[in-house]
Design a protein around this motif. Structure first.
Motif, short mmCIF file in Angstrom:
data_model
loop_
_atom_site.label_atom_id
_atom_site.label_comp_id
_atom_site.label_asym_id
_atom_site.label_seq_id
_atom_site.Cartn_x
_atom_site.Cartn_y
_atom_site.Cartn_z
N ILE A 179 0.77 -1.22 0.13
CA ILE A 179 0.18 -0.03 0.09
C ILE A 179 0.89 1.32 -0.05
O ILE A 179 0.42 2.13 -0.64
N ARG A 180 1.94 1.17 0.55
CA ARG A 180 2.71 2.31 0.73
C ARG A 180 3.51 2.72 -0.68
O ARG A 180 3.45 3.80 -1.25
N SER A 183 0.02 3.79 -2.84
CA SER A 183 -0.55 5.15 -2.53
C SER A 183 0.43 6.29 -3.12
O SER A 183 -0.21 7.41 -2.99
N GLU A 186 -2.02 5.75 -6.66
CA GLU A 186 -3.55 5.32 -6.61
C GLU A 186 -4.08 5.84 -5.40
O GLU A 186 -3.53 6.21 -4.30
N GLU A 187 -5.53 6.33 -5.49
CA GLU A 187 -6.55 6.55 -4.50
C GLU A 187 -6.83 5.48 -3.48
O GLU A 187 -6.76 4.47 -3.81
N PRO A 188 -7.02 6.02 -2.15
CA PRO A 188 -7.29 4.82 -1.12
C PRO A 188 -8.52 3.99 -1.67
O PRO A 188 -8.50 2.80 -1.50
N ILE A 191 -7.39 1.44 -4.22
CA ILE A 191 -7.01 0.22 -3.75
C ILE A 191 -7.74 -0.72 -2.91
O ILE A 191 -7.85 -1.95 -3.04
N THR A 238 -8.95 5.78 7.52
CA THR A 238 -8.41 6.64 6.50
C THR A 238 -8.38 7.91 6.73
O THR A 238 -7.74 8.73 6.57
#
Length: 301
Positions: A179-180, A183, A186-188, A191, A238
């Protein structure tokens, strides 16, 4: 100090408080989801619960995908391969944790899962090329010692089932690393969507062999609630990271042990052993030190 500086400090303080409150709320909701999963896993297959978690979690994130630039734009990605890796590892983590809740006490699973931030720090070296100094390596070693204290003979967790939350924590740490990377571009919501889609499809492959129709409306609500609550918890977390720095809000993830002990005792009469408390203290202390160290390095930078 100028008026503008004072105002900025007040805004930062309010954001920090808001971020902490959002994190505490997110952790509480996640523990609620875990409790529902433990309750339903006593009578239904884990794959069925993963299906409900993933499918109905998508309903929560869908409005965020449709907002702004639209669904098509947000799902267009040049990193589908990495999305696949993140989703596959995340699905394995979900299966491991749900199965662990079926076999172990709620608070014990939560305590063992606290090793995940330490694993994430260790994995960031070979996978992300980050530098970890001797102080943080020492903290990681102390954290692993805490796990050994929890799973030692007589420690209350000495069984093969203790490997389930450890496997879940390891795969969750891999999720954090991917995710690191994702991100950065990409937008949360994007993902989360790809993860939910992959996990839902994977669970569907098992459904013809394990499906048991929920016995009543209570079980239907419980299994649907796993997905909806999990999606809400993701959004709350988030929001917490959006309002305040990671070093400010991350320590409050450890409030999960409080909720886990309270819910586990209230509904199942479970209480961690002294060895689990001692080992959990070592793991949490190591995690807090690493967060403190990262915050200090960030300030110097």
């Amino acid at each position: 100090m100028t008026t503008a500086t004072t105002a900025d400090s007040q805004v930062q303080a309010r954001d920090a408080v808001a971020g902490i409150l959002w994190m505490v709320l997110a952790v509480f909701i996640f523990i609620g989801m875990d409790a529902l999963a433990k309750w339903q896993a006593e009578r239904y297959h884990v794959a069925q619960l993963v299906f409900f978690r993933s499918t109905f979690g998508l309903f929560v994130v869908l409005p965020f995908l449709l907002h702004g630039t639209g669904l098509r734009a947000k799902l267009k990605s040049r990193r589908l391969g990495l999305h696949f890796v993140r989703a596959a590892v995340g699905t394995i983590s979900l299966f491991a944790f749900f199965l662990a809740y079926q076999k172990l006490a709620l608070a014990d699973v939560i305590a063992l899962s606290f090793i995940s931030p330490l694993l994430m720090t260790a994995l960031s070296v070979p996978l992300l090329g980050e530098t970890v100094g001797w102080r943080r390596w020492t903290a990681i070693g102390v954290g692993f010692l805490g796990v050994l204290v929890m799973v030692q003979p007589g420690g209350g967790l000495f069984s093969a089932y203790a490997l389930l939350p450890l496997a879940g924590a390891f795969t969750y740490a891999l999720v954090g690393v991917t995710i690191r990377v994702l991100s950065r571009t990409e937008e949360p919501a994007t993902i989360v969507f790809f993860f939910g889609l992959f996990s839902s499809v994977t669970a569907c492959l098992f459904l013809p062999f394990v499906w048991v129709t929920p016995a009543d409306l209570t079980d239907w609500a419980g299994q649907i609630g796993i997905g909806l609550i999990g999606g809400l918890a993701q959004l709350a977390m988030t929001t917490a990271f959006r309002r305040a720095p990671v070093s400010v809000v991350s320590p409050f993830e450890y409030t999960g042990i409080v909720w886990g002990v309270a819910i586990g005792f209230a509904f199942w009469g479970e209480l961690p052993s002294l060895a689990v408390w001692a080992g959990c203290g070592l793991v949490v202390g190591s995690g807090l030190y690493i967060l403190h160290r990262e915050a200090s390095l960030a300030r110097r930078g």
